[in-house]
Design an enzyme around this catalytic site. Structure first.
Site, PDB file in Angstrom:
ATOM      1  N   SER A 570       8.335 -32.947  -3.643  1.00  0.00           N
ATOM      2  CA  SER A 570       7.867 -34.165  -3.058  1.00  0.00           C
ATOM      3  C   SER A 570       7.979 -35.450  -4.184  1.00  0.00           C
ATOM      4  CB  SER A 570       6.371 -33.979  -2.478  1.00  0.00           C
ATOM      5  OG  SER A 570       5.967 -34.665  -1.690  1.00  0.00           O
ATOM      6  N   ASP A 656      10.185 -32.672   8.521  1.00  0.00           N
ATOM      7  CA  ASP A 656       9.187 -33.257   7.521  1.00  0.00           C
ATOM      8  C   ASP A 656       9.072 -34.789   7.946  1.00  0.00           C
ATOM      9  OD1 ASP A 656       7.658 -33.834   5.244  1.00  0.00           O
ATOM     10  OD2 ASP A 656       9.079 -33.119   3.772  1.00  0.00           O
ATOM     11  N   HIS A 691       6.593 -30.384   6.119  1.00  0.00           N
ATOM     12  CA  HIS A 691       6.718 -30.939   4.655  1.00  0.00           C
ATOM     13  C   HIS A 691       6.256 -29.494   3.894  1.00  0.00           C
ATOM     14  CE1 HIS A 691       6.447 -33.626   1.427  1.00  0.00           C
ATOM     15  NE2 HIS A 691       5.045 -33.258   1.018  1.00  0.00           N
TER      16      HIS A 691
END
Length: 720
Positions: A570, A656, A691
């Site tokens: 991320s 995501d 995610h």
């Protein structure tokens, strides 16, 4: 064609080559031609075809690791007590706990009745339940395995029981887009109620009497922006109780520990506001606790001090003419929250993070010297007593309050772990100072903490700042020279990468790898200023700190460039992506999940999920030419050069909503077209996840095994 996979045999499979479609972007007089922006359209069959071709290529290029992947999966499985249960937590008339079963992907939520005849501390001593035996009076509240059946993805969002234990509100996401369906269950009958709400954010909060439930919804950018009130059993439309139009702010709702107040929280990255309502009057109007002021953050908790309702308020406002960067603690009468009295002043070396209130004591959570701390503060008849910090005989550790749902209880549930210590659950008894071990995470196969070493080291950044590094390795690997090392980093949002135990990580340590965490600026380990000096126009400190940590570990003889792999996901993917451009010669590999590697494109587009709220973190490149130029100077995607790069494995998820799949897809496509070496470059896309990646513990273990096998192969340990 969108790409050319060009192969005749799997073993000689050529990498997919994405076509180039020039897209012009112009801001502040700067023109950037983006040749891979076309990959953003996931409704385009060519895009899906390209991602699937990359998956085929990745599988082909890692096929030789299939046996190693299987061994690592088996090791994780063999060390895990698959049929297990958590330490029961008392709430009302029941002990609540979760079960896991061998062969099942998800947890099962259960409860059993308390022993009504027990008194004193005995009434708060959790029953010793055995994982493989029947529990008297056990009630299964929710079996996620049943809910997940026939779905490729599953996530449980809300799980909230009314105070009287009669009703359950829960929500599920079966797509991965973090939009949930909220449902209700009568726990007295097992009946699923007719009420159902779609498109919610994950949480749910009951009113004190269990007649109403409050929940949130998100806007088109996936920002929680609205709080609704639902009356159970009502066929009328739900009532909107709060809406936040400013796109910089997220909205959430919860209760105080006392359950006397409902609290709506509105927060940006730098400003917060709370609105409160007595939970006994759920149809009343929420009122502001303290007015919103730009740049001031605060949190609040209800306490009863010397018989008076008061709010405990952590804030970073100006105190005595100085901004309280690391926060201070004050209190005020509930009738006049603006009448603040300072309780704990500001310290440069202590970051106050949270305060929990109970009937007869407070619990303070804070960090000092890059470690979490916890202190107990008794409440006396006249006010506040003498607080004391809990101490642990560990160089590195993480400690925090656990599940403590009751306002009046003689024990405090806490959790303790480290890089080498499996999670321990304690009940602390404030009245006596006893620390009662309730459970230690089982690690099967003869794990011995004495076989492993953890320690703190420090690197020196280019500007002279000392950067903490945490390391862990197997003891018998310490005396034989440099070792392959996995260096993890994050460095954004004031998130702290605290010490934690990992069963899966043992598969690396047992093969002679060292695991290290670079606590770079932009995180929160060393306080608010640590964060402030790694965001917006100081963001590059995050990247150069990581490079300094890597160079330090090489210079100190802990590892070598040939054995060093950088890891980040991320926003940590932004970190390792930037580092790949800055110092590729220091790393053998880059491992990254859902990486934020095209930040400028995303932050320039307010229509994308979560962009506007991110401007406080990165700056607003639309409005500020300097921010635009600064972000462009470090964007991993826009700074790819014709030079050698380390081996790279990038993983992403098609659904995501936080870091769109297109970012790593574009990054890999441009790297493949630009870099000058033949080091492996792999993109792996989960086609039905969000995610957090795949769901289900066995699927997650397979994913870890895939990454670890690639990692071990990259550093020359695949034969171990």
């Amino acid at each position: 064609m969108a790409f050319d996979s060009g192969t005749e045999t799997v073993s000689n499979l050529d990498a997919p080559i994405a076509k180039k479609v020039p897209t012009r972007r112009e801001h502040h007089g700067d023109v950037f031609v983006d040749e891979y922006e076309w990959l953003r359209d996931k409704d385009n069959p060519e895009v899906i075809g390209y991602l699937e071709a990359e998956n085929v290529y990745t599988e082909a290029k890692t096929a030789h690791l299939e046996s190693l992947r299987g061994r690592i999966f088996d090791e994780i499985k063999a060390r895990t007590q698959e049929t297990d249960l958590s330490v029961p937590t008392r709430s009302g008339d029941f002990w609540y706990y979760s079960r896991s079963f061998e062969g099942k992907q998800y947890a099962v939520q259960c409860r059993c009745p308390i022993d009504a005849s027990a008194e004193g501390i005995d009434a708060w001593t959790p029953p010793r339940l055995e994982a493989d035996t029947e529990v008297s009076g056990e009630q299964v509240l929710l079996d996620s395995n049943e809910l997940a059946a026939d779905h490729d993805f599953f996530a449980l969002g809300a799980f909230s029981v009314t105070q009287d234990g009669a009703l359950l509100a829960y929500s599920v996401d079966t797509v991965g887009d973090e939009r949930y369906v909220l449902r209700f269950k009568d726990l007295r009958t097992g009946e699923l109620l007719a009420d159902e709400v779609s498109g919610t954010a994950p949480g749910a909060t009951w009113s004190l009497d269990g007649t109403h439930v409050f929940y949130q919804t998100v806007d088109e950018s996936w920002r929680p922006d609205t709080v609704w009130r639902h009356r159970l059993g009502s066929t009328e439309d739900d009532v909107q109780v709060f809406h936040e139009p400013d796109e910089r702010y997220w909205v959430s709702i919860g209760t105080t520990r006392s359950e006397k107040y409902l609290m709506i929280w509105i927060g940006s990255k730098i400003t917060s506001e709370c609105r409160v309502l007595e939970s006994a009057t759920p149809e009343g109007e929420f009122r502001a606790l303290l007015p919103r002021r730009e740049g001031v953050e605060y949190s609040a908790e209800h306490a009863v001090v010397a018989g008076e309702d008061r709010f405990l308020i952590l804030h970073n406002d100006v105190v005595d003419g100085v901004k309280a960067e690391n926060f201070v603690l004050a209190d005020a009468p509930a009738s006049d929250p603006t009448n603040l009295t300072l309780l704990i002043g500001h310290r440069d070396d202590v970051r106050l993070e949270d305060v929990d209130a109970f009937a007869d004591h407070l619990v303070l959570s804070y960090r000092r010297e890059a470690l979490t701390r916890i202190a107990i503060w008794p409440l006396t008849e006249s006010g506040y007593g003498q607080r004391h910090e809990l101490e642990f005989d560990l160089e590195l550790f993480a400690v925090g309050a656990g599940a403590n749902p009751e306002w009046e209880q003689p024990t405090l549930r806490i959790g303790l772990t480290s890089f080498i210590s499996p999670v321990q659950v304690f009940d602390y008894v404030p009245a006596t100072g006893e620390l009662l071990l309730r459970r230690e995470q089982p690690v099967l196969g003869g794990y011995d903490v004495e076989d492993y070493v953890q320690q703190r080291d420090w690197a020196t950044a280019a500007d002279g700042t000392r950067i903490p590094i945490s390391l862990v390795w197997k003891r018998d690997a310490a005396a034989v020279g440099p070792k392959p090392l996995l260096l993890y980093g994050y460095g954004s949002y004031e998130a702290s990468m605290d010490p934690s135990f990992s069963v899966a990580r043992l598969s690396l340590l047992e093969r002679g790898m060292v695991f290290a965490v670079a606590h770079v600026r932009g995180g929160g380990e060393m306080g608010r200023l640590w964060y402030d000096n790694g965001k917006t126009l100081t963001k590059k400190n995050t990247f150069t700190d990581f490079v300094s940590c890597a160079q330090h570990l090489i210079d100190a003889g802990v590892t070598t460039a040939e054995g060093l792999v950088a890891d980040g996901g991320s926003a940590g993917g932004l970190l390792v992506g930037a580092v790949a451009n800055l110092a590729p010669e220091l790393f053998a590999g880059i491992l990254t999940n859902v990486p934020f590697v095209d930040p400028l494109t995303s932050i320039l587009d307010p229509s994308l999920p979560l962009t506007v709220i991110e401007w406080d973190e990165w700056g607003n490149p639309l409005a500020d030419k300097d921010v635009y130029a600064y972000m462009k100077s470090y964007s991993p995607y826009e700074n790819i050069e014709a030079k050698p790069y380390p081996a790279i494995l990038a993983s992403t998820s098609l659904n995501d909503t936080r870091v769109l799949y297109v970012e790593p897809a574009k990054w890999v496509a441009k790297l493949r077209a630009t870099k000058t070496d033949d080091a492996p470059l792999l993109l792996k896309t989960e086609m039905s996840a969000g995610h957090g990646g795949v769901s289900g513990r066995y699927e997650k273990w397979k994913e870890v095994a895939f990454e670890f096998a690639w990692l071990l192969d990259t550093v020359g340990l695949a034969d171990r």
